[in-house]
Design a protein around this motif. Sequence first.
Motif, PDB file in Angstrom:
ATOM      1  N   SER A 276       0.817  -1.216   0.000  1.00  0.00           N
ATOM      2  CA  SER A 276       0.000   0.000   0.000  1.00  0.00           C
ATOM      3  C   SER A 276       0.851   1.267   0.000  1.00  0.00           C
ATOM      4  O   SER A 276       0.383   2.331  -0.386  1.00  0.00           O
ATOM      5  N   MET A 277       2.092   1.132   0.497  1.00  0.00           N
ATOM      6  CA  MET A 277       2.964   2.295   0.673  1.00  0.00           C
ATOM      7  C   MET A 277       2.279   3.389   1.490  1.00  0.00           C
ATOM      8  O   MET A 277       2.577   4.573   1.360  1.00  0.00           O
ATOM      9  N   SER A 278       1.341   2.965   2.350  1.00  0.00           N
ATOM     10  CA  SER A 278       0.586   3.931   3.142  1.00  0.00           C
ATOM     11  C   SER A 278       0.225   3.315   4.484  1.00  0.00           C
ATOM     12  O   SER A 278       0.580   2.171   4.779  1.00  0.00           O
TER      13      SER A 278
ATOM     14  N   PRO B 145      -0.040   7.030  -6.083  1.00  0.00           N
ATOM     15  CA  PRO B 145       0.751   8.273  -6.140  1.00  0.00           C
ATOM     16  C   PRO B 145      -0.010   9.518  -5.733  1.00  0.00           C
ATOM     17  O   PRO B 145       0.567  10.616  -5.711  1.00  0.00           O
ATOM     18  N   HIS B 146      -1.288   9.382  -5.422  1.00  0.00           N
ATOM     19  CA  HIS B 146      -2.111  10.564  -5.136  1.00  0.00           C
ATOM     20  C   HIS B 146      -2.470  10.694  -3.660  1.00  0.00           C
ATOM     21  O   HIS B 146      -3.273  11.555  -3.296  1.00  0.00           O
ATOM     22  N   ILE B 147      -1.881   9.839  -2.827  1.00  0.00           N
ATOM     23  CA  ILE B 147      -2.110   9.914  -1.382  1.00  0.00           C
ATOM     24  C   ILE B 147      -0.837  10.408  -0.712  1.00  0.00           C
ATOM     25  O   ILE B 147       0.236   9.824  -0.900  1.00  0.00           O
ATOM     26  N   TYR B 148      -0.943  11.466   0.058  1.00  0.00           N
ATOM     27  CA  TYR B 148       0.222  12.086   0.693  1.00  0.00           C
ATOM     28  C   TYR B 148      -0.012  12.185   2.205  1.00  0.00           C
ATOM     29  O   TYR B 148      -1.094  12.569   2.639  1.00  0.00           O
ATOM     30  N   LEU B 149       1.015  11.836   2.976  1.00  0.00           N
ATOM     31  CA  LEU B 149       0.944  11.956   4.430  1.00  0.00           C
ATOM     32  C   LEU B 149       2.127  12.768   4.914  1.00  0.00           C
ATOM     33  O   LEU B 149       3.288  12.473   4.563  1.00  0.00           O
TER      34      LEU B 149
ATOM     35  N   ALA C 248       2.535  12.484  17.767  1.00  0.00           N
ATOM     36  CA  ALA C 248       2.657  13.132  16.467  1.00  0.00           C
ATOM     37  C   ALA C 248       1.322  13.732  16.035  1.00  0.00           C
ATOM     38  O   ALA C 248       0.269  13.423  16.589  1.00  0.00           O
ATOM     39  N   LEU C 249       1.394  14.574  15.026  1.00  0.00           N
ATOM     40  CA  LEU C 249       0.191  15.170  14.420  1.00  0.00           C
ATOM     41  C   LEU C 249       0.431  15.236  12.932  1.00  0.00           C
ATOM     42  O   LEU C 249       1.504  15.653  12.477  1.00  0.00           O
ATOM     43  N   GLY C 250      -0.556  14.781  12.160  1.00  0.00           N
ATOM     44  CA  GLY C 250      -0.338  14.730  10.723  1.00  0.00           C
ATOM     45  C   GLY C 250      -1.550  15.090   9.910  1.00  0.00           C
ATOM     46  O   GLY C 250      -2.657  15.316  10.424  1.00  0.00           O
ATOM     47  N   VAL C 251      -1.322  15.141   8.606  1.00  0.00           N
ATOM     48  CA  VAL C 251      -2.370  15.439   7.636  1.00  0.00           C
ATOM     49  C   VAL C 251      -2.228  14.467   6.467  1.00  0.00           C
ATOM     50  O   VAL C 251      -1.123  14.211   6.000  1.00  0.00           O
ATOM     51  N   VAL C 252      -3.359  13.928   6.024  1.00  0.00           N
ATOM     52  CA  VAL C 252      -3.383  13.098   4.826  1.00  0.00           C
ATOM     53  C   VAL C 252      -4.115  13.870   3.731  1.00  0.00           C
ATOM     54  O   VAL C 252      -5.178  14.447   3.995  1.00  0.00           O
ATOM     55  N   VAL C 253      -3.554  13.860   2.540  1.00  0.00           N
ATOM     56  CA  VAL C 253      -4.174  14.523   1.392  1.00  0.00           C
ATOM     57  C   VAL C 253      -4.398  13.490   0.302  1.00  0.00           C
ATOM     58  O   VAL C 253      -3.490  12.740  -0.048  1.00  0.00           O
TER      59      VAL C 253
END
Length: 284
Positions: free
Chosen positions: A118-120, A154-158, A275-280
């Motif tokens: 999944s690379m995610s 390729p369209h999922i960013y963390l 931690a604190l993050g954002v997924v796009v």
Amino acid sequence: MANARIVTDITAFLEPELIERHQITVLPVKISFGKRSFLIDSQQSWRMFFDYIADKPAEETDISIPPAAIEQAFERLNRETEEILVIPSSGKLSNGYDQARSAARGFLGRCRIQVMDSMSVSWGLGFLVKAAAEAAAEGLPLDTIVRLVRGMLPHIYLVFSVERLDYLERGGRIGPAQALLGTMLHIKPILLIEDGEIVPVEKVRTRQMALEKLADFVAEFAAIQQVVILRSPLESDGSPQIEELREHLSLALPDQPFPIVEYDPILACHLGPEALGVVVYEGV
């Protein structure tokens, strides 16, 4: 022939109703943290793990899916279908991907089992699994589902900001001297999950600057389909820093909702419990 069946691990963010409706098989995760072992198979064990590491220094970890759980799942599903798609957490952050591939070889000639990296993680992983399960429910063949998921990768960013540096040091992402100096100077690293691996991309000096950097990252996208905030289970949705992050995000995307999701124990082993993050997801 029955529809393809989807398998993932418990760290994927999936609504219980979705799991039941699409008959998604969810495998447990075993985490060895120092001398303690945890079987993450429910939200309760998920919370217990975070509670345990909350005030502990980083330890050597081993993250896996119990081999018996994988084999039993494949045996059961093989009686129901001839096609299985396995989408576990990133193969660079846990051993689940390699374990599933190894187990799949034992079913050659009996069942077609495709294992995808999944690379995610967390929400990103759940988003991929949901898309795969919905495609399978439509009766699409395995090859088509695999192409669909690969097109989404390729369209999922963390992107994340972390409070503690000992986890990055233990994982080899920063050196001991950097960790010591960074802790003294209250450095807040900004990290990106790139090709399934956690990569440090920038360092800032204050929490305020870290929140601004997370929002700036999101603002760089020309088209966004969804943005999700990832927080620790040790923090509440209404905490001051999450509210501040929401305010920054709202300036960049005034009409976009920002749901909040707890990040998973696998990420905690690499980033720590604070931690604190954002997924796009920018859409295909």
